[in-house]
Design a protein around this motif. Structure first.
Motif, PDB file in Angstrom:
ATOM      1  N   ARG A  86       0.857  -1.182   0.000  1.00 40.75           N
ATOM      2  CA  ARG A  86       0.000   0.000   0.000  1.00 40.75           C
ATOM      3  C   ARG A  86       0.894   1.233   0.000  1.00 40.75           C
ATOM      4  NH1 ARG A  86      -4.962   1.685   3.958  1.00 40.75           N
ATOM      5  NH2 ARG A  86      -4.908   3.865   3.392  1.00 40.75           N
ATOM      6  N   ILE A  87       0.661   2.114  -0.960  1.00 43.10           N
ATOM      7  CA  ILE A  87       1.455   3.352  -1.027  1.00 43.10           C
ATOM      8  C   ILE A  87       0.495   4.533  -1.117  1.00 43.10           C
ATOM      9  CG2 ILE A  87       3.134   4.702  -2.355  1.00 43.10           C
ATOM     10  CD1 ILE A  87       4.301   2.118  -3.407  1.00 43.10           C
ATOM     11  N   ARG A  88       0.717   5.475  -0.255  1.00 42.12           N
ATOM     12  CA  ARG A  88      -0.020   6.736  -0.377  1.00 42.12           C
ATOM     13  C   ARG A  88       0.990   7.837  -0.673  1.00 42.12           C
ATOM     14  NH1 ARG A  88      -4.436   9.841   3.297  1.00 42.12           N
ATOM     15  NH2 ARG A  88      -5.738   8.267   2.366  1.00 42.12           N
ATOM     16  N   TYR A  89       0.724   8.616  -1.701  1.00 42.51           N
ATOM     17  CA  TYR A  89       1.643   9.684  -2.099  1.00 42.51           C
ATOM     18  C   TYR A  89       0.870  11.001  -2.019  1.00 42.51           C
ATOM     19  CZ  TYR A  89       5.450  11.862  -4.744  1.00 42.51           C
ATOM     20  OH  TYR A  89       6.520  12.633  -5.127  1.00 42.51           O
ATOM     21  N   THR A  90       1.268  11.842  -1.103  1.00 46.56           N
ATOM     22  CA  THR A  90       0.567  13.109  -0.931  1.00 46.56           C
ATOM     23  C   THR A  90       1.447  14.252  -1.436  1.00 46.56           C
ATOM     24  OG1 THR A  90      -0.550  12.244   1.021  1.00 46.56           O
ATOM     25  CG2 THR A  90      -0.528  14.636   0.771  1.00 46.56           C
ATOM     26  N   THR A  91       0.892  15.068  -2.277  1.00 48.62           N
ATOM     27  CA  THR A  91       1.632  16.234  -2.788  1.00 48.62           C
ATOM     28  C   THR A  91       0.805  17.477  -2.563  1.00 48.62           C
ATOM     29  OG1 THR A  91       2.239  14.876  -4.666  1.00 48.62           O
ATOM     30  CG2 THR A  91       2.785  17.194  -4.823  1.00 48.62           C
ATOM     31  N   ILE A  92       1.460  18.503  -2.097  1.00 47.54           N
ATOM     32  CA  ILE A  92       0.810  19.808  -2.101  1.00 47.54           C
ATOM     33  C   ILE A  92       1.790  20.759  -2.744  1.00 47.54           C
ATOM     34  CG2 ILE A  92      -0.189  21.655  -0.743  1.00 47.54           C
ATOM     35  CD1 ILE A  92      -0.795  19.632   1.387  1.00 47.54           C
ATOM     36  N   GLN A  93       1.426  21.275  -3.885  1.00 50.91           N
ATOM     37  CA  GLN A  93       2.353  22.229  -4.522  1.00 50.91           C
ATOM     38  C   GLN A  93       1.770  23.621  -4.449  1.00 50.91           C
ATOM     39  OE1 GLN A  93       2.184  24.247  -7.283  1.00 50.91           O
ATOM     40  NE2 GLN A  93       0.398  23.496  -8.413  1.00 50.91           N
ATOM     41  N   ASN A  94       2.624  24.547  -4.063  1.00 50.76           N
ATOM     42  CA  ASN A  94       2.201  25.942  -4.023  1.00 50.76           C
ATOM     43  C   ASN A  94       3.336  26.799  -4.590  1.00 50.76           C
ATOM     44  OD1 ASN A  94       0.776  28.239  -3.579  1.00 50.76           O
ATOM     45  ND2 ASN A  94       0.871  28.167  -1.341  1.00 50.76           N
ATOM     46  N   TRP A  95       3.713  26.492  -5.812  1.00 50.53           N
ATOM     47  CA  TRP A  95       4.783  27.241  -6.466  1.00 50.53           C
ATOM     48  C   TRP A  95       4.370  28.692  -6.662  1.00 50.53           C
ATOM     49  CZ3 TRP A  95       9.501  25.252  -7.168  1.00 50.53           C
ATOM     50  CH2 TRP A  95       9.642  23.865  -7.174  1.00 50.53           C
ATOM     51  N   ASP A 108      -3.476  14.792  -4.140  1.00 48.31           N
ATOM     52  CA  ASP A 108      -2.746  15.779  -4.913  1.00 48.31           C
ATOM     53  C   ASP A 108      -3.390  17.161  -4.786  1.00 48.31           C
ATOM     54  OD1 ASP A 108      -0.522  15.684  -6.778  1.00 48.31           O
ATOM     55  OD2 ASP A 108      -1.941  16.517  -8.206  1.00 48.31           O
ATOM     56  N   GLY A 109      -2.650  18.099  -4.259  1.00 42.71           N
ATOM     57  CA  GLY A 109      -3.182  19.460  -4.120  1.00 42.71           C
ATOM     58  C   GLY A 109      -2.397  20.432  -4.980  1.00 42.71           C
ATOM     59  N   ASN A 110      -3.083  21.154  -5.841  1.00 46.01           N
ATOM     60  CA  ASN A 110      -2.419  22.118  -6.720  1.00 46.01           C
ATOM     61  C   ASN A 110      -2.929  23.511  -6.393  1.00 46.01           C
ATOM     62  OD1 ASN A 110      -0.985  20.175  -8.499  1.00 46.01           O
ATOM     63  ND2 ASN A 110      -3.092  19.488  -8.831  1.00 46.01           N
ATOM     64  N   LEU A 111      -2.075  24.270  -5.734  1.00 47.33           N
ATOM     65  CA  LEU A 111      -2.516  25.597  -5.295  1.00 47.33           C
ATOM     66  C   LEU A 111      -1.809  26.714  -6.062  1.00 47.33           C
ATOM     67  CD1 LEU A 111      -2.315  24.925  -1.454  1.00 47.33           C
ATOM     68  CD2 LEU A 111      -4.319  24.764  -2.894  1.00 47.33           C
TER      69      LEU A 111
END
Lengths: 419, 322
Positions: free
Chosen positions: A209-218, A242-245
């Motif tokens: 089980r793999i959870r990959y969390t990304t939050i990008q706020n470039w 996946d969060g794209n801010l």
């Protein structure tokens, strides 16, 4: 590795820019620094960091040392002790968590076997570019039967640029193991570079089980063009959160190839597009084996003239019997200048598959606002509360400190438009 | 093949009565300039060649009492470009029944529903479809367009229905039932372009794909910058009834105004095992069960139609085929 890099460079030069998706016509490949040596020296002066970014740090309450680190004006040392303590624990279990640049030297067998196995160098123009010039990123290997309880965070890897312009991440979870990896942060990340083209490869071996969390706020000068792909074998589970801010333009479609019977994919993404931003995000799931399940939830908010697009692909091949697919996209348009698009594709070649797709686009409901206003909230507060509630499903999946910061950031981002 | 205006008029089953009622028929080149301009505007979004446009025929329906019209085309009387113009306050129900010839190439029908008019159109085509069937409609202020189709394809073909909701409070409903069998490859594109404010659109496609057939069904809802208070949905339901059948559903949205309520959904599946079990336990064979469930699956669309005559026509088409 050099031969691979040179081959990738040839593919990068040969391939043209995608004709679909966001507008990339202003991307200037000759005006990008492709490599700089990681040092402890600040890469930019604190004085040159834009005032808007500094103001956001203030309002978010980011500590002084972290501010400089996030702005590229300092290196992070405060968490070194914690990192070393955790590292000892992981090493005892056989877990590998290191800089990707060191991995070919330290773990040549694993790198040789899995590097480029999920995202081939010729996959697309930006994966070819990354394969040619990559530096930094994380390499993770979780041995058989090991469960890493605490999330691994790129943030902890000291003295290596945790988030570079062309980082390469490779995660391998061996049989019956589990891991949660988090990259990025909610505070704005300032970069002088205009392109971020990362590649992430995830391999979930049977029952892992793999959870990959990304939050990008470039910062809003960056083109964020990332190739993320996972392969899930028998009864494995891959979760992309996946969060794209931030960024000027994002093109990111986390993908899962369900190769083993009973494999599952869960993709949850949010996108927030403000003035001058185009968040072209989505998801891709290929059902290549029987009894595979996937669940995609996408939420987007466009405000201040921003544009959000959901672009998705679900493909079920003839041999993938008894698949279940559920896709849900919700978009919220906050003002009249903003735009939202949805481009899903469901390509089904097996009659036993059950596929559902649902999407809605709407503004903030008057009934909800009326209800909140009748309880004493101002209209602006009510609108902010509805927007934060809209993204609640995403915030719930984040560690608490990320969720709190995310909510504050969204409220701030919207304060100009809904306030 | 060159046709005459007489052949065009005789394609309407009650042509004499229509002429007496004041319906005007023109070859494109002899139509009044204002009518020609409207037809050109209607054809602007289609790849209609200029020579095909100029060889088209036009029927202009005056306002007054409601008309129910039967129009049939076959290989003997096949018109590449046809224009139906519903004058203000008119109420037209047109049944367009296509022949079974395999020789038909591209065919485009343009509808202009003027202010406060209602234009309902039923299309039935069986066995072998024209290679490329295209319906376009421009719906002006307070006008309504309703389209219901039952198509059965056994060959390669394309069907496109596109409505531009140009006027405020205009309405467009599309219901399309599609049965794809044998080795057919079907392309169906349904589109609502909302340009005016307070417009209402509904698209519902139901398809059964069996044997070695394949279906590609892109759908579009586009909402323009001036189309506030748009209410629109797009729904695609596909049943795959054989291991070799394929379906590709692509329901797209492009929304440029925030004050809207737009949604779409798509499902791909098969008959529910509960339904199959229920029918089997009542003594029905598998083929009887499939026939019953197919009929039920498609008949459901008739209940969504606002025009009673259109719903009746759709049911009859379905019964005649099934």
């Amino acid at each position: 590795m050099l031969a691979k890099r040179l081959e990738a460079l040839r593919y990068f030069r040969a391939k043209s820019l995608p004709t679909w998706g966001a507008d990339l016509s202003e991307l200037d490949f000759d005006n990008i620094t492709y490599y700089w040596k990681p040092t402890d020296q600040p890469s930019v002066s604190w004085k040159t960091v834009p005032r808007r970014i500094k103001k956001t740090f203030d309002r978010l309450g980011v500590p002084e040392a972290e501010r400089k680190f996030l702005a590229g004006a300092g290196a992070q040392y405060e968490s070194e002790m914690i990192y070393h303590h955790l590292k000892d624990q992981w090493t005892k279990l056989g877990v590998v968590f290191c800089d990707m640049s060191e991995a070919p030297r330290l773990y040549p067998e694993l790198v040789k076997k899995y590097f480029g196995a999920v995202v081939p160098i010729a996959d697309n123009k930006f994966s070819a570019l990354n394969s040619a010039v990559w530096s930094g990123g994380s390499f993770i290997y979780i041995p058989k039967g090991v469960h890493v309880d605490l999330p691994l965070q790129a943030y902890f890897r000291i003295n290596a640029p945790s988030i570079g312009q062309f980082e390469r991440t490779l995660i391998i979870a061996d049989e019956d193991s589990s891991v949660h990896y988090i990259e990025g942060c909610t505070a704005p990340l300032y970069s002088k570079q205009s392109l971020h083209a990362a590649v992430v490869e995830v391999i979930a071996l049977p029952r892992s089980r793999i959870r990959y969390t990304t939050i990008q706020n470039w910062s809003q000068n960056v083109y964020n063009l990332v190739t993320k792909r996972a392969v899930a074998y028998e009864n494995a589970l891959v979760e992309w959160v996946d969060g794209n801010l931030g960024s000027r333009t994002t093109m990111k479609y986390p993908a899962v190839f369900l190769k083993g019977r009973g494999a599952r994919a869960d993709i949850l993404s949010i996108a927030l597009a403000g003035k001058g931003q185009h968040q072209d995000a989505g998801a891709k799931v290929l059902h290549l084996a029987p009894d595979t399940h996937s669940n995609i939830v996408s939420k987007s908010i466009a405000h201040h003239g921003g544009r959000t697009s959901y672009r998705g692909l679900v493909r079920v091949v003839p041999q993938a019997t008894n698949c279940r697919v559920k896709v849900r996209c919700d978009a919220l348009l906050v003002d009249a200048r903003s735009r939202s698009d949805t481009y899903p594709t469901l390509a089904i070649k097996n009659s036993t598959a059950r596929v559902e797709h649902e999407a809605t686009v709407s503004k903030i409901s008057e009934e909800q606002l009326f209800y909140l206003e009748s309880r004493g909230l101002t209209r602006a507060d009510a609108e902010r509360m509805v927007v934060v509630g809209f993204l609640d499903a995403f915030a719930k999946e984040l560690p608490m400190e990320y969720a709190v910061e995310l909510n504050r950031l969204i409220e701030m981002e919207l304060s100009g438009s809904v306030g | 093949m060159r046709h005459t205006i007489a052949q065009f008029i005789s394609s309407f089953s009650d042509a004499r009565q229509l002429l007496l009622a004041g319906v005007r028929f023109f070859p494109f080149i002899l139509a009044p300039l204002s009518v020609q301009r409207d037809c050109e505007r209607s054809a602007r979004n289609t790849p209609l060649a200029k020579n095909v446009l100029r060889s088209g025929y036009i029927a202009v329906f005056p306002s007054g009492r409601p008309y129910t019209i039967r129009f049939s085309q076959g290989a003997a009387a096949y018109f590449p470009a046809v224009f139906f113009i519903a004058e203000p306050n008119s109420n037209i129900t047109l049944f367009d029944t296509r022949g079974t010839s395999t020789t038909i190439g591209e065919q485009t029908t343009h509808v202009i529903a003027r202010t406060r008019s209602h234009f309902s159109c039923g299309l039935t085509q069986r066995s072998a479809l024209a290679k490329d069937v295209r319906y376009t409609a421009i719906v002006e202020t307070d006008a309504a367009f309703e389209f219901a189709g039952f198509l059965h394809g056994t060959k390669t073909h394309a069907v496109r229905v596109a409505t531009q909701l140009a006027g405020s409070r205009s309405v467009s409903n599309m219901r399309l039932a599609l049965l794809c069998s044998q080795h057919s490859q079907t392309f169906v594109e349904l589109q609502h372009a909302h340009a005016g404010p307070k417009t209402n659109g509904q698209i519902h496609l139901k398809a059964i794909v069996r044997d070695h057939a394949s279906l590609h069904a892109p759908g579009w809802i586009t909402v323009g910058k001036r189309a506030q208070k748009t209410n629109s949905f797009l729904r695609e339901d596909v049943l795959l009834l054989s291991a070799e059948a394929e379906a590709k559903a692509v329901p797209n949205l492009e929304i440029l105004h925030h004050d809207v309520r737009v949604w779409h959904n798509a499902t791909v599946g098969q008959f529910s095992s509960d339904q199959l079990y229920y029918c089997a336990s009542r003594g029905l064979t598998l083929s009887q069960t499939e026939h019953l469930l197919t009929k039920g699956f498609f008949t459901d669309l008739a209940g969504q139609m606002n025009n009673h005559a259109l719903a009746q026509y759709y049911r009859q088409s379905l019964t005649a085929f099934l």
